[in-house]
Design an enzyme around this catalytic site. Structure first.
Site, PDB file in Angstrom:
ATOM      1  CG  ASP A   1      -0.494   0.253   2.494  1.00  0.00           C
ATOM      2  OD1 ASP A   1       0.719   0.509   2.631  1.00  0.00           O
ATOM      3  OD2 ASP A   1      -1.270   0.220   3.456  1.00  0.00           O
TER       4      ASP A   1
ATOM      5  CD  GLU B   1      -4.397   3.610   1.981  1.00  0.00           C
ATOM      6  OE1 GLU B   1      -3.963   3.876   3.118  1.00  0.00           O
ATOM      7  OE2 GLU B   1      -5.600   3.653   1.696  1.00  0.00           O
TER       8      GLU B   1
END
Length: 309
Positions: free
Chosen positions: A181, A224
């Site tokens: 991420d 994300e």
């Protein structure tokens, strides 16, 4: 005085004739464009035009349509064009070929027929014109892919990971999962705005798609966070991929509306059989544990989750 039919009747007749012509042209176009759509299996969502006199389906390198799933032979079946018809023929495969649930050795295919190969792959045979193909692909993409990044979505990711774990266990083959991420992503959104955040996610997605193998499954897991499923890849080699992704992001130029941003990612990697996982959730949890450890120890790094044995 005009004794002919009213203008409205003439126009209605003209429209009817035009519609009949369009329908006929469409029907002819459809008969000329036969397709296979993968409904279930590792190639799900892919469309293959049946454009050659013979199309071989199988997992072998010389197959026209390669389907590397459980129970599929190297040369499993073939499609043969015979005039306006397309004939499906089983090539003495180990696990047979069925159409609409019935085992077959040879069958003329009809629009909408469902073909099963092996234990997990289902294809739909259909006729389309050019516009139908474009629309069909858009519908498939909408069902399987994340709207922003165009990576596969979480639902497909989990379904595919379950299939890949079963495949790895059955064939005693390695399977790796790379999870990563974006570091300080909230700060990006808060400082530069959500459009800048979307730009970052989209660009990272493109970088990843250009880095992973065609057979790897790249998905947006949420927010994300992204994942890459790597069939047949050991923990160490998956770590090399993770480092390649990390380096590609670190050295990439991220600039939104004239503002330069320094973007990095943290990466966690886990693999079977290094870990005795049974479910997708267990493998994800292991990769996530390595990912969070990478974040706790400074970010912008790759960590591997090793087995305890």
């Amino acid at each position: 005085m005009n004794s002919g039919p009213p203008d409205d009747d003439i126009e209605a007749t003209r429209v009817a004739h035009v519609k009949e012509l369009q329908d006929e042209l469409r029907a002819r176009s459809q008969r000329d464009r036969a397709y296979l759509i993968v409904l279930v299996g590792s190639n799900v969502g892919e469309m293959f035009e049946v454009e050659f006199p013979e199309t071989v389906l199988g997992r072998g390198a010389n197959a026209t349509v390669r389907l590397n799933d459980d129970g599929i032979s190297r040369r499993h079946a073939r499609l043969v064009r015979a005039g306006n018809d397309v004939v499906l023929e089983d090539l003495n495969s180990s696990n047979g070929t069925s159409v609409n649930g019935e085992n077959i050795s040879q069958r003329i295919l009809r629009d909408g027929d469902k073909i099963r190969l092996g234990s997990t792959t289902i294809l739909k045979f259909t006729y389309h014109d050019h516009l139908d193909v474009s629309f069909q692909q858009q519908m498939i993409d909408a069902a399987l892919r994340d709207g922003l990044t165009k990576a596969f979505n979480k639902r497909y990711f989990l379904s595919r990971l379950e299939t890949e774990i079963a495949y790895a266990k059955r064939h005693r083959a390695p399977l790796s999962l790379v999870m990563f991420d974006v570091d300080h992503f909230k700060r990006v959104n808060d400082t530069y705005g959500h459009l800048a955040g979307d730009y970052v996610l989209t660009k990272i997605s493109k970088l990843t798609m250009n880095t992973v193998r065609t057979e790897d499954v790249f998905a947006r897991y949420g927010g994300e966070e992204f994942g890459v499923i790597c069939r047949g890849v050991t923990l160490g080699n998956a770590g090399i991929l993770g480092e390649r992704l990390r380096s590609a992001v670190e050295t990439e130029r991220f600039e939104h509306e004239g503002t330069r941003m320094q973007i990095t990612i943290s990466v966690g990697v886990a693999a079977y059989p290094d870990l005795p996982v049974e479910t997708p959730e267990q493998l994800i949890a292991a990769a996530d544990e390595a990912l969070y450890q990478a974040k706790r120890t400074g970010r912008n790094r790759v960590l591997l989750k090793h087995g305890t044995g």
